[in-house]
Design a protein around this motif. Sequence first.
Motif, PDB file in Angstrom:
ATOM      1  N   THR A 181      -2.451  -5.521  -2.650  1.00  0.00           N
ATOM      2  CA  THR A 181      -3.266  -4.385  -2.312  1.00  0.00           C
ATOM      3  C   THR A 181      -4.278  -4.023  -3.644  1.00  0.00           C
ATOM      4  OG1 THR A 181      -0.962  -3.509  -1.723  1.00  0.00           O
ATOM      5  CG2 THR A 181      -2.742  -1.826  -1.910  1.00  0.00           C
TER       6      THR A 181
ATOM      7  N   GLU B  28      -7.578   5.526  -3.552  1.00  0.00           N
ATOM      8  CA  GLU B  28      -8.349   5.244  -2.536  1.00  0.00           C
ATOM      9  C   GLU B  28      -7.943   3.374  -2.323  1.00  0.00           C
ATOM     10  OE1 GLU B  28     -12.998   3.768  -1.663  1.00  0.00           O
ATOM     11  OE2 GLU B  28     -12.389   4.864  -3.617  1.00  0.00           O
ATOM     12  N   ILE B  29      -7.292   3.211  -1.047  1.00  0.00           N
ATOM     13  CA  ILE B  29      -7.063   1.951  -0.966  1.00  0.00           C
ATOM     14  C   ILE B  29      -8.240   1.056  -0.416  1.00  0.00           C
ATOM     15  CG2 ILE B  29      -5.222   0.404   0.550  1.00  0.00           C
ATOM     16  CD1 ILE B  29      -3.733   2.073  -1.419  1.00  0.00           C
TER      17      ILE B  29
ATOM     18  N   ALA C 268       0.884  -1.077   0.015  1.00  0.00           N
ATOM     19  CA  ALA C 268      -0.072   0.023  -0.026  1.00  0.00           C
ATOM     20  C   ALA C 268       0.756   1.498  -0.118  1.00  0.00           C
ATOM     21  CB  ALA C 268      -0.794  -0.017   1.238  1.00  0.00           C
TER      22      ALA C 268
ATOM     23  N   ARG D 248       0.711   4.095  -2.647  1.00  0.00           N
ATOM     24  CA  ARG D 248       0.510   5.678  -2.436  1.00  0.00           C
ATOM     25  C   ARG D 248       1.566   6.530  -2.964  1.00  0.00           C
ATOM     26  NH1 ARG D 248      -0.964   3.733   2.566  1.00  0.00           N
ATOM     27  NH2 ARG D 248      -3.230   3.731   3.100  1.00  0.00           N
TER      28      ARG D 248
ATOM     29  N   PHE E  66      -6.960  -0.890  -5.007  1.00  0.00           N
ATOM     30  CA  PHE E  66      -6.928   0.438  -4.808  1.00  0.00           C
ATOM     31  C   PHE E  66      -7.915   0.822  -6.125  1.00  0.00           C
ATOM     32  CE2 PHE E  66      -3.755   1.727  -7.623  1.00  0.00           C
ATOM     33  CZ  PHE E  66      -2.915   0.383  -7.704  1.00  0.00           C
TER      34      PHE E  66
END
Length: 402
Positions: A372, A362-363, A351, A355, A374
């Motif tokens: 992960t 938006e995770i 994550a 980012r 998103f």
Amino acid sequence: MAKAAIMGYGTVGSGVYDIIKMNAARLEAAAGEKIELKYILDIRDFDDHPEKHLFTKDVKDIINDGEVSVVAEVMGGLHPAYEFTKELLSAGKSVVTSNKELVATYGSELLKIAEENNVNYMFEASVGGGIPIIRPLNRCLAANNITRIAGILNGTTNYILYQMITNDKSFDTALRDAQANGYAERNPAADIEGHDACRKIAILSSLAWGKEVDYSSISTEGIVDITLEDVRYAAAADAVIKLIGYAERLDNGKVYAHVAPMMIKHDCMLSDIDDVYNGILVRGDAVGDVMFYGAGAGKLPTASAVVADMIDSVIHKERRALIGWEKTDEDVCAAADDKKFRYFMRTQDTAENVRSVFGGAEILKSLADNETAFITEELTASEAAEKSAALSGVITSIRVFD
Ligand code: HSE
């Protein structure tokens, strides 16, 4: 009395026959004269058919019969449907069809031949099966500038995704069921790789914006890579994954179009198009959003649209019904990067890295170890590709429908 012929006695062709018999009085009332079937063209033998005398294997019987004024071409495929249609139109007969491949590939030429011979070439059944969409787009929404068309245009893939979502069925089992029900094309690749939906969005775009949109310039993805995990992430995000034919007229006047699986939130009407059904959302500048919904495939629904075109052809025997578009030399289609979307992605990366690469992504709550999931901010296709290349192990990348 109008004399008619059917070319191709498969699923749709036999449906056309059934409706002509079943609703003869209704057809006569709507057309203003009786519609009598004179020929059925098919290379196979139908010796047990109650009207076996109607069958012929020679298209010349129809072309050379001056009494026949309308022909339903429901053979499918490009050849010999293309050659037969050209000869029939040139011989002064109206032709109606469910053959989206033919309309998307040779529609401009066939419409021109129809015009030159003052006959009709109609194709209501080529998109959305039994759903009225061609005529409404052409006539009922004529006062609007159409800004966007987004549709679930392929019943087979919608059925497969629905079975995966609701019944946990495997892709292969659901495809076999769709074929057994007569929804799928003879070659299922046309459905599951998105080519069928591509032909259909090309037809709708050409019609909506009046210029031929070449289907080969439409970016096309199917559903073969969609997994049960993707479907479960969508459910957790209050959404579903659907195969969408998407076309939008951009501010630069060009048409952006694609066929691809998209994640659709439950607050959009397209998310509720289940099973084998089709749904088409059309946006006009005066009317706003209009939704067309119904059976997009199958024997009688598709035949219903074919026979409606036969009736319309009989009504417009003397004066052509103007439905079509022109072929131009100009570049009608927008570049892929002219339009931005948000993307739903899954990666084996962290994550933190997501980012750092995707900024305001938006995770989502992860549904598996070491991955992960998103949703990105709006990106062009190139930006999405570049950024995902900076992550290790991207599993899924699906556009979000906003
Ligand atoms: N194979 C097509 C579908 C048939 O599944 O929608 C109707 O065009």
